[in-house]
Structure formats: structure tokens, C-alpha cells
Write an enzyme that holds these catalytic residues in place. Structure first.
Site, PDB file in Angstrom:
ATOM      1  N   ASP A  11     -55.604  43.283  -2.699  1.00 33.07           N
ATOM      2  CA  ASP A  11     -54.117  43.826  -3.261  1.00 33.07           C
ATOM      3  C   ASP A  11     -53.918  43.127  -4.773  1.00 33.07           C
ATOM      4  OD1 ASP A  11     -51.421  44.192  -2.977  1.00 33.07           O
ATOM      5  OD2 ASP A  11     -50.765  42.377  -2.620  1.00 33.07           O
ATOM      6  N   SER A  12     -52.764  43.375  -5.351  1.00 36.32           N
ATOM      7  CA  SER A  12     -52.411  42.900  -6.689  1.00 36.32           C
ATOM      8  C   SER A  12     -52.330  41.302  -6.330  1.00 36.32           C
ATOM      9  CB  SER A  12     -51.408  43.527  -7.368  1.00 36.32           C
ATOM     10  OG  SER A  12     -50.259  43.511  -6.418  1.00 36.32           O
ATOM     11  N   TYR A  43     -48.914  44.801 -10.166  1.00 36.71           N
ATOM     12  CA  TYR A  43     -49.401  46.117 -10.766  1.00 36.71           C
ATOM     13  C   TYR A  43     -48.153  47.226 -10.683  1.00 36.71           C
ATOM     14  CZ  TYR A  43     -54.369  44.716  -9.460  1.00 36.71           C
ATOM     15  OH  TYR A  43     -55.500  44.328  -9.147  1.00 36.71           O
ATOM     16  N   GLY A  44     -47.221  47.128 -10.041  1.00 39.35           N
ATOM     17  CA  GLY A  44     -46.451  48.337  -9.664  1.00 39.35           C
ATOM     18  C   GLY A  44     -45.551  48.613 -10.999  1.00 39.35           C
ATOM     19  N   CYS A  74     -52.305  47.635  -0.732  1.00 40.38           N
ATOM     20  CA  CYS A  74     -51.279  47.911  -1.697  1.00 40.38           C
ATOM     21  C   CYS A  74     -51.127  49.132  -2.095  1.00 40.38           C
ATOM     22  CB  CYS A  74     -52.229  47.430  -2.922  1.00 40.38           C
ATOM     23  SG  CYS A  74     -51.043  47.425  -4.657  1.00 40.38           S
ATOM     24  N   THR A  76     -49.206  50.413  -4.370  1.00 32.97           N
ATOM     25  CA  THR A  76     -49.277  51.057  -5.747  1.00 32.97           C
ATOM     26  C   THR A  76     -50.775  51.477  -5.844  1.00 32.97           C
ATOM     27  OG1 THR A  76     -47.669  49.065  -6.117  1.00 32.97           O
ATOM     28  CG2 THR A  76     -49.073  50.102  -7.898  1.00 32.97           C
ATOM     29  N   GLU A 153     -43.612  36.629  -4.226  1.00 29.33           N
ATOM     30  CA  GLU A 153     -44.895  35.866  -4.780  1.00 29.33           C
ATOM     31  C   GLU A 153     -44.324  34.512  -5.130  1.00 29.33           C
ATOM     32  OE1 GLU A 153     -48.228  36.509  -5.637  1.00 29.33           O
ATOM     33  OE2 GLU A 153     -48.365  38.389  -4.709  1.00 29.33           O
ATOM     34  N   CYS A 187     -44.470  48.832   0.282  1.00 30.80           N
ATOM     35  CA  CYS A 187     -45.201  47.872  -0.465  1.00 30.80           C
ATOM     36  C   CYS A 187     -45.662  46.764   0.347  1.00 30.80           C
ATOM     37  CB  CYS A 187     -44.572  47.328  -1.881  1.00 30.80           C
ATOM     38  SG  CYS A 187     -45.321  45.711  -2.466  1.00 30.80           S
ATOM     39  N   THR A 188     -46.969  46.340   0.355  1.00 33.81           N
ATOM     40  CA  THR A 188     -47.522  45.260   1.438  1.00 33.81           C
ATOM     41  C   THR A 188     -46.735  44.071   1.383  1.00 33.81           C
ATOM     42  OG1 THR A 188     -49.199  45.049   0.095  1.00 33.81           O
ATOM     43  CG2 THR A 188     -49.568  46.364   1.995  1.00 33.81           C
ATOM     44  N   HIS A 189     -46.002  43.699  -0.030  1.00 36.36           N
ATOM     45  CA  HIS A 189     -45.321  42.328   0.112  1.00 36.36           C
ATOM     46  C   HIS A 189     -44.018  42.459   0.959  1.00 36.36           C
ATOM     47  CE1 HIS A 189     -47.682  41.869  -3.660  1.00 36.36           C
ATOM     48  NE2 HIS A 189     -47.068  40.501  -3.643  1.00 36.36           N
TER      49      HIS A 189
HETATM   50  N1  DGL Z   1     -48.212  44.728  -2.618  1.00 30.96           N
HETATM   51  C1  DGL Z   1     -48.397  45.771  -3.838  1.00 30.96           C
HETATM   52  C2  DGL Z   1     -47.984  47.235  -3.226  1.00 30.96           C
HETATM   53  O1  DGL Z   1     -48.141  47.194  -2.077  1.00 30.96           O
HETATM   54  C3  DGL Z   1     -47.550  45.057  -4.883  1.00 30.96           C
HETATM   55  C4  DGL Z   1     -47.905  45.907  -5.931  1.00 30.96           C
HETATM   56  C5  DGL Z   1     -47.313  45.371  -7.394  1.00 30.96           C
HETATM   57  O2  DGL Z   1     -48.158  44.222  -7.700  1.00 30.96           O
HETATM   58  O3  DGL Z   1     -46.274  45.249  -8.166  1.00 30.96           O
HETATM   59  O4  DGL Z   1     -47.389  47.943  -3.799  1.00 30.96           O
END
Ligand code: DGL
Length: 275
Positions: A11-12, A43-44, A74, A76, A153, A187-189
Site C-alpha cells: 500500500d502507499s 498516492y491518491g 490500495c 488507488t 496516517e 480506500c484501505t485506510h
Molecule cells: N490506502 C490507499 C488506498 O486504498 C491510500 C491511497 C493514498 O495514499 O492516497 O487508496
């Protein structure tokens, strides 16, 4: 392929650990190598080419660890990395979009489905395309929530956090107005702030966790390919991040539930050539 090899997850940042948490529950015998690109998160809000370059470098690192299967945990990356490129990898690959979209298409009674994700994810239209391919009657409402990743984060995920609650109120107005009965946390966050989101959406709205759905899909896929680890011993996890390991150790427990304390190593991936 060696079925005793680990599963690679990336993931990012730390969000993909919500998928690792589910993998450890669903496939407790598997070893996992996790890479979180904490030095380049988020990343998004980046352009497509940059996201693809980062994802390819993350995958190159995992391949070097000898993984048997790769999960882009992720939304994204899953929405951006070209499927034909991923199909050419030497090991099977899955993202989170298809499993989460399938779960939402199954779960929704009314066909009104919401998706929240990063700007890149929403702009790609990936979830909408995957849902409507399965359920042409579905009305999908998607909304970008660019501040959620930095909030999570940085540890702003307490269920009553006033900043996150205020931001969520604003971001969720669109899916609330659309009257969705199912909402993909695209998004996995976002599962970390599911209590905030769930409270605002109300008890009638089913929240879909992409990490959980992807872990279930991975189990089926590994079984079908004869790649499940055969012995019954408990799997281990190794973690790699591209920024300081201090933050990881501080926050990982929240993402993983019961953080088992696997070793965390700092590494860099930006030297991998991108093809
Ligand atoms: N966990 C990432 C996702 O699922 C986060 C992307 C990001 O870094 O913006 O999209």
C-alpha cells in the site's frame, strides 16, 4: 511455484495493514511480506503516471522477496495499474476493487451504492464500472475524501475525534443525499474510521471493507491455484516501510488489531527501473 512462499501485500502507507489484519484472520497459516510506501504516501492525489511508477516499484520489491501472490491493498493502485500489465506478472495479482465491488453488488437491496475513495480512485471510475458490470441496475454515487488518508496516517482515528468527524460530515453529504444502503470504503485506510463513517451513515447502511473482501478472494484464488501453504503452523509477517520505522511501530497496532510484532525494516524502492 512454491506454495510455502509468502504472500506480498503493499500500500502507499499503513492502510494496507487493514487487509493484512483480515488475511491473518482468514489465512492464519500464510506468511506475509508487507511493504508500506510511507516515504511517498499519499498516492491518491498524484497523477496517473506517478501512481503507476510507484506501484511497479513496490511490486518489484515484493517480487525480490520471493512472494507467490501479490495483493495491492490500495484502492488507488487497484484503480490505476493497468490490468494487462498486472496480468503479465510472474505471480498472480489482485487489487481490492473487484472483490469490494462484488460484495457491494451482492449486499445492496436497493441498488443505490456509495463509494468513497481517494481523488485518483474516484476519478478513475473503477468501482462504478466494476459494480455496474455485475449489477446494471445499480445507481452508484462516488465521492473523493482526500483528507481521510493524512488524518488516518497521523493518528486522527478515535471514534469521537472532532476533526475527523467534521471532515467526514462534509465528505459524506453526497452519499447520504443519494440514499445509499451500501457504502464501499474504497480506500484501505478508511476502515480505521469506520465508526465515524458508520455513525454518520446510520445503522441501515452496510459498510464494505475492501481488505476483508480481498482477503476472502485471495483465499479462494490461492486454493484454486493450489497455492495455499500446506503445513498447519502459524504464519509470520515481515514489514517494510520506506520512511522511519518509529511511526510504523506506533500506529501499526491500530491497523492490525493484535499487532504480532513482526520485524519492521526500512527500505527504499525508488531505484527499481520501471518497465
Ligand atoms: N490506502 C490507499 C488506498 O486504498 C491510500 C491511497 C493514498 O495514499 O492516497 O487508496
Amino acid at each position: 511455484m512454491d506454495e510455502r512462499a509468502p504472500i506480498g501485500v503493499f500500500d502507499s502507507g499503513l492502510g494496507g495493514l487493514t487487509a493484512v489484519r483480515e488475511l491473518r484472520r482468514i489465512l492464519p497459516g500464510e506468511d506475509i511480506v508487507y511493504f508500506g510506501d510511507t516515504g511517498r504516501v499519499p498516492y491518491g492525489s498524484r497523477g496517473r503516471d506517478t501512481i503507476i511508477q510507484y506501484a511497479k516499484q513496490d511490486i518489484a520489491f515484493l517480487l525480490e522477496q520471493g512472494v507467490k501472490y501479490i495483493i495491492a491493498a490500495c484502492g488507488t493502485v487497484s484503480s490505476t495499474l493497468p490490468a494487462d500489465w498486472a496480468a503479465g506478472l510472474p505471480v498472480p495479482y489482485t487489487g481490492v476493487v473487484a472483490p469490494a465491488a462484488a460484495a457491494a453488488a451482492r449486499a445492496s437491496r436497493s441498488g443505490r451504492i456509495g463509494v468513497i475513495g481517494t481523488e485518483a480512485t474516484v476519478k478513475s471510475g473503477s468501482y462504478t464500472a466494476a459494480i455496474t458490470a455485475l449489477r446494471p441496475d445499480a445507481a452508484v454515487t462516488a465521492g473523493a475524501c482526500p483528507l481521510f488518508v493524512p488524518l488516518v496516517e497521523n493518528g486522527y482515528f478515535a471514534p469521537d475525534d472532532p476533526v475527523t468527524c467534521l471532515v467526514a460530515q462534509d465528505y459524506l453529504a453526497g452519499v447520504q443525499a443519494a440514499g445509499v444502503d451500501t457504502l464501499i470504503l474504497g480506500c484501505t485506510h478508511y476502515p480505521l474510521i469506520a465508526p465515524v463513517i458508520g455513525r454518520l451513515m446510520g445503522p441501515g447502511v452496510r459498510l464494505i471493507d475492501p481488505g476483508r473482501e480481498t482477503a476472502l478472494t485471495a483465499r479462494e484464488d490461492l486454493a484454486r491455484r493450489g497455492l495455499l501453504r500446506p503445513d498447519g503452523t502459524a504464519g509470520t509477517a515481515r514489514y517494510y516501510v520506506s520512511d522511519s520505522t518509529d511511526n510504523f511501530a506506533r500506529l501499526a497496532g491500530w491497523f492490525l488489531g493484535e499487532y504480532a510484532g513482526g520485524p519492521v525494516t526500512r527500505t527504499t524502492v525508488d531505484h527499481y527501473p520501471v518497465q
